[in-house]
Design a protein around this motif. Structure first.
Motif, PDB file in Angstrom:
ATOM      1  N   ARG A  26     -43.121 -37.136 -29.936  1.00 40.88           N
ATOM      2  CA  ARG A  26     -43.446 -38.524 -29.464  1.00 40.88           C
ATOM      3  C   ARG A  26     -44.479 -39.261 -30.399  1.00 40.88           C
ATOM      4  O   ARG A  26     -45.512 -38.340 -30.917  1.00 40.88           O
ATOM      5  N   SER A  27     -44.599 -40.190 -30.830  1.00 40.01           N
ATOM      6  CA  SER A  27     -45.769 -40.947 -31.449  1.00 40.01           C
ATOM      7  C   SER A  27     -47.030 -40.865 -30.809  1.00 40.01           C
ATOM      8  O   SER A  27     -47.198 -41.430 -29.655  1.00 40.01           O
ATOM      9  N   THR A  28     -48.047 -40.635 -31.569  1.00 40.94           N
ATOM     10  CA  THR A  28     -49.459 -40.649 -31.010  1.00 40.94           C
ATOM     11  C   THR A  28     -50.295 -41.331 -31.676  1.00 40.94           C
ATOM     12  O   THR A  28     -50.143 -41.964 -32.587  1.00 40.94           O
ATOM     13  N   LEU A  29     -51.458 -41.432 -31.207  1.00 40.98           N
ATOM     14  CA  LEU A  29     -52.758 -42.133 -31.917  1.00 40.98           C
ATOM     15  C   LEU A  29     -52.740 -41.566 -33.417  1.00 40.98           C
ATOM     16  O   LEU A  29     -53.108 -42.114 -34.343  1.00 40.98           O
ATOM     17  N   SER A  30     -52.595 -40.249 -33.574  1.00 46.62           N
ATOM     18  CA  SER A  30     -52.903 -39.529 -34.844  1.00 46.62           C
ATOM     19  C   SER A  30     -51.965 -40.070 -36.025  1.00 46.62           C
ATOM     20  O   SER A  30     -52.129 -40.102 -37.025  1.00 46.62           O
ATOM     21  N   ASP A  31     -50.898 -40.857 -35.557  1.00 45.74           N
ATOM     22  CA  ASP A  31     -49.956 -41.391 -36.452  1.00 45.74           C
ATOM     23  C   ASP A  31     -50.431 -42.613 -37.046  1.00 45.74           C
ATOM     24  O   ASP A  31     -49.812 -43.239 -37.875  1.00 45.74           O
ATOM     25  N   PHE A  32     -51.330 -42.965 -36.423  1.00 44.22           N
ATOM     26  CA  PHE A  32     -52.053 -44.498 -36.901  1.00 44.22           C
ATOM     27  C   PHE A  32     -53.423 -44.413 -37.158  1.00 44.22           C
ATOM     28  O   PHE A  32     -54.107 -45.349 -37.983  1.00 44.22           O
ATOM     29  N   ILE A  33     -54.070 -43.450 -36.697  1.00 42.81           N
ATOM     30  CA  ILE A  33     -55.806 -43.381 -36.848  1.00 42.81           C
ATOM     31  C   ILE A  33     -56.236 -42.343 -37.378  1.00 42.81           C
ATOM     32  O   ILE A  33     -56.032 -41.246 -36.689  1.00 42.81           O
ATOM     33  N   ALA A  34     -56.753 -42.154 -38.589  1.00 42.11           N
ATOM     34  CA  ALA A  34     -57.235 -40.959 -39.286  1.00 42.11           C
ATOM     35  C   ALA A  34     -58.784 -40.936 -38.984  1.00 42.11           C
ATOM     36  O   ALA A  34     -59.406 -40.152 -39.945  1.00 42.11           O
ATOM     37  N   VAL A  35     -59.405 -41.510 -38.130  1.00 41.34           N
ATOM     38  CA  VAL A  35     -60.918 -41.714 -37.969  1.00 41.34           C
ATOM     39  C   VAL A  35     -61.161 -40.634 -36.978  1.00 41.34           C
ATOM     40  O   VAL A  35     -60.641 -40.570 -35.983  1.00 41.34           O
ATOM     41  N   LYS A  36     -62.003 -39.642 -37.645  1.00 44.13           N
ATOM     42  CA  LYS A  36     -62.705 -38.513 -36.675  1.00 44.13           C
ATOM     43  C   LYS A  36     -63.632 -38.756 -35.930  1.00 44.13           C
ATOM     44  O   LYS A  36     -64.379 -39.551 -36.308  1.00 44.13           O
ATOM     45  N   GLY A  37     -63.689 -38.141 -34.765  1.00 43.28           N
ATOM     46  CA  GLY A  37     -64.696 -38.428 -33.772  1.00 43.28           C
ATOM     47  C   GLY A  37     -64.556 -39.525 -32.747  1.00 43.28           C
ATOM     48  O   GLY A  37     -65.423 -39.583 -32.231  1.00 43.28           O
ATOM     49  N   VAL A  38     -63.450 -40.259 -32.959  1.00 46.11           N
ATOM     50  CA  VAL A  38     -63.205 -41.228 -31.689  1.00 46.11           C
ATOM     51  C   VAL A  38     -62.151 -40.894 -30.721  1.00 46.11           C
ATOM     52  O   VAL A  38     -61.382 -40.059 -31.089  1.00 46.11           O
ATOM     53  N   TYR A  39     -62.508 -41.400 -29.589  1.00 47.94           N
ATOM     54  CA  TYR A  39     -61.557 -40.966 -28.428  1.00 47.94           C
ATOM     55  C   TYR A  39     -61.242 -42.047 -27.749  1.00 47.94           C
ATOM     56  O   TYR A  39     -62.095 -43.090 -27.716  1.00 47.94           O
ATOM     57  N   PRO A  40     -60.145 -42.364 -27.051  1.00 48.54           N
ATOM     58  CA  PRO A  40     -59.568 -43.498 -26.113  1.00 48.54           C
ATOM     59  C   PRO A  40     -60.707 -43.653 -25.307  1.00 48.54           C
ATOM     60  O   PRO A  40     -60.925 -42.899 -24.383  1.00 48.54           O
ATOM     61  N   ALA A  41     -60.956 -45.018 -25.059  1.00 47.18           N
ATOM     62  CA  ALA A  41     -61.646 -45.474 -23.753  1.00 47.18           C
ATOM     63  C   ALA A  41     -60.855 -46.079 -22.703  1.00 47.18           C
ATOM     64  O   ALA A  41     -60.396 -47.212 -22.784  1.00 47.18           O
ATOM     65  N   GLY A  42     -60.171 -45.263 -22.209  1.00 49.93           N
ATOM     66  CA  GLY A  42     -59.048 -45.650 -20.889  1.00 49.93           C
ATOM     67  C   GLY A  42     -57.634 -45.259 -21.800  1.00 49.93           C
ATOM     68  O   GLY A  42     -57.667 -44.707 -22.718  1.00 49.93           O
TER      69      GLY A  42
END
Length: 182
Positions: A26-42
């Motif tokens: 399934r599609s995840t955040l890594s398919d769109f965001i290549a910024v290291k060290g950030v995490y979802p807030a919620g």
């Protein structure tokens, strides 16, 4: 200074960077965001769209996600049916769900907003109207908006989180993000 990403999460994308436990990819955040060290807030459910905040600061992440801080979250909600004032008033007063009474919400009928097309599109039923609501919550239970609208007889067809506090997804295309310093 903390980094904050305002991400317009498309429909069908998980609010996490990896997909554990699913036999199909399934599609995840890594398919769109290549910024290291950030995490979802919620979180934002897989079948919901719109603003998801990601940050690199644990205290900021907690302040955004923790309901104790009562950071408002505004949703544009397409519902099945014709919302009448008694149903809207129930949403405004709070609705009894299986996990207790919700806090009061700000609720208004709105004209259909100018949004990006959803893929896949929402099913249309000729015999049943659909309408749009703007709902602002100050808590964040699992699938809360969907459960609230269902409880008053207005099943949710499409759910777009438009803003969290003063941060908004306006002018950010689906699958794109904007980085700001806070």
């Amino acid at each position: 200074m903390a980094r904050l990403l305002l991400f317009n999460k498309p429909y069908g994308v998980l609010s996490q960077f990896t997909d554990r436990g699913s036999p199909t990819l399934r599609s995840t955040l890594s398919d769109f965001i290549a910024v290291k060290g950030v995490y979802p807030a919620g979180r934002l459910d897989r079948d919901s769209e719109g603003l998801l905040l990601l940050c690199d600061d644990g205290q900021l992440q907690a302040r955004i996600a923790d309901p104790r801080f009562k950071l408002s979250k505004t949703y544009l909600v397409q519902v099945e049916g014709d919302p009448q004032e008694p149903a809207l008033e129930r949403l405004r007063q709070g609705v009894e769900l299986n996990d207790g009474m919700t806090r009061p919400a700000d609720v208004a009928r709105i004209d259909e907003p100018e949004l990006w097309p959803r893929d896949p599109p929402i099913r249309r039923r000729l015999s049943i109207p659909d309408n749009w609501l703007k709902i602002t919550l100050r808590e964040g239970r699992n699938r809360q908006v969907r459960r609230m609208t269902a409880a008053v007889g207005l099943p949710t067809l499409r759910l777009v989180r438009w803003s969290i506090g003063d941060w908004t997804v306006a002018n950010i295309a689906p699958g794109q993000f904007e980085e700001i310093a806070v």
